[in-house]
Design a protein around this motif. Structure first.
Motif, PDB file in Angstrom:
ATOM      1  N   ASN A  35       0.823  -1.213   0.000  1.00  0.00           N
ATOM      2  CA  ASN A  35       0.000   0.000   0.000  1.00  0.00           C
ATOM      3  C   ASN A  35       0.857   1.264   0.000  1.00  0.00           C
ATOM      4  O   ASN A  35       0.526   2.253  -0.662  1.00  0.00           O
ATOM      5  CB  ASN A  35      -0.927   0.001   1.214  1.00  0.00           C
ATOM      6  N   SER A  36       1.977   1.224   0.725  1.00  0.00           N
ATOM      7  CA  SER A  36       2.871   2.391   0.780  1.00  0.00           C
ATOM      8  C   SER A  36       3.489   2.660  -0.584  1.00  0.00           C
ATOM      9  O   SER A  36       3.575   3.805  -1.031  1.00  0.00           O
ATOM     10  CB  SER A  36       3.975   2.171   1.818  1.00  0.00           C
ATOM     11  N   SER A  54       0.800   4.015  -2.978  1.00  0.00           N
ATOM     12  CA  SER A  54       0.447   5.390  -2.641  1.00  0.00           C
ATOM     13  C   SER A  54       1.530   6.362  -3.110  1.00  0.00           C
ATOM     14  O   SER A  54       1.230   7.401  -3.718  1.00  0.00           O
ATOM     15  CB  SER A  54       0.251   5.520  -1.127  1.00  0.00           C
ATOM     16  N   TYR A  55       2.784   6.009  -2.869  1.00  0.00           N
ATOM     17  CA  TYR A  55       3.878   6.905  -3.244  1.00  0.00           C
ATOM     18  C   TYR A  55       4.013   7.005  -4.761  1.00  0.00           C
ATOM     19  O   TYR A  55       4.121   8.106  -5.316  1.00  0.00           O
ATOM     20  CB  TYR A  55       5.193   6.427  -2.632  1.00  0.00           C
ATOM     21  N   ASN A  60       1.305   9.062  -6.308  1.00  0.00           N
ATOM     22  CA  ASN A  60       1.546  10.500  -6.190  1.00  0.00           C
ATOM     23  C   ASN A  60       2.571  10.987  -7.206  1.00  0.00           C
ATOM     24  O   ASN A  60       2.616  12.177  -7.530  1.00  0.00           O
ATOM     25  CB  ASN A  60       2.026  10.847  -4.777  1.00  0.00           C
TER      26      ASN A  60
END
Length: 225
Positions: free
Chosen positions: A14-15, A18-19, A22
């Motif tokens: 998930n990290s 998400s990164y 972005n």
């Protein structure tokens, strides 16, 4: 650009998504060996972030499958293993780079971007096509040296067209590229037509030639000499 994250640690997965999201990457995911094999068999990716140790099988076997299917997807291995032998084995199996856990997400994103530049754009940050100049790092587009404002989807669409210039691209392929795993949320292809219409209008208003052609019953083509 569309990337596939193959990682069974949900929090890390998930990290990463998400990164990279972005940073304007479109992320799809697989959390085990069999799901990953299905993904790479059905779809193409600009880059695959691949954990070696997976439920159901080894990431090295996925690399071998990519080679067997003559896939051109870039591959960045991420692994808790830090031995020289593991790195060499992964690179020999077809990986483009190797990153040891734990790592910083900005470094991961930079390495993914670097792989994509090397594999698809001769290592350059800028793609120049007649009067169009597209900068991969800044995600900007100029026509005749004048910056034009594009939405994220319009930019991704233009990059996808340029990467596949003079090829007919189906509406389904465009939808899958722009939305990845979320493409089934749309109940029609009207949204594709809207994005293409808006992109084409902005390019024409900036003095660009009309490269985007509709191919009846098939899709679209970015036609350029």
């Amino acid at each position: 650009m569309k990337v596939l994250i193959i990682e069974d640690e949900k929090e890390l997965l998930n990290s990463i998504c998400s990164y990279l999201g972005n940073d304007n990457f479109i992320c799809e995911t697989a959390t085990d060996f069999h799901a990953a094999i299905e993904k790479i068999s059905l779809y193409d990716y600009a880059c695959i972030v691949l954990d070696i140790t997976l439920p159901g099988g080894s990431g090295l076997e996925i690399l071998k499958e990519l080679k067997k299917q003559h896939k051109a997807d870039g591959v960045l291995i991420i692994s808790a293993k830090n031995s020289l032998e593991d790195k060499v084995e992964g690179l020999k199996a077809g990986a483009d780079d190797y990153l040891t856990k734990p790592f910083h997400l900005p470094e991961l994103s930079a390495r993914v971007a670097s792989i994509i530049r090397r594999k698809y754009f001769n290592g350059s940050d800028t793609i120049t096509l007649n009067e169009i100049a597209l900068n991969i790092s800044s995600k900007t587009v100029e026509v005749n040296n004048v910056l034009i404002e594009l939405t994220r989807k319009e930019y991704e669409l233009l990059l996808y067209f340029i990467s596949n210039k003079n090829k007919v691209i189906s509406k389904n392929a465009i939808a899958e590229h722009l939305w990845g795993d979320n493409m089934d949320l749309a109940d029609s292809y009207d949204f594709i037509y809207t994005h293409i219409k808006n992109l084409r209008k902005k390019l024409l208003n900036a003095g660009c030639s009309d490269y985007i052609k509709s191919v009846y019953g098939m899709g679209y083509k970015f036609s350029i000499n």
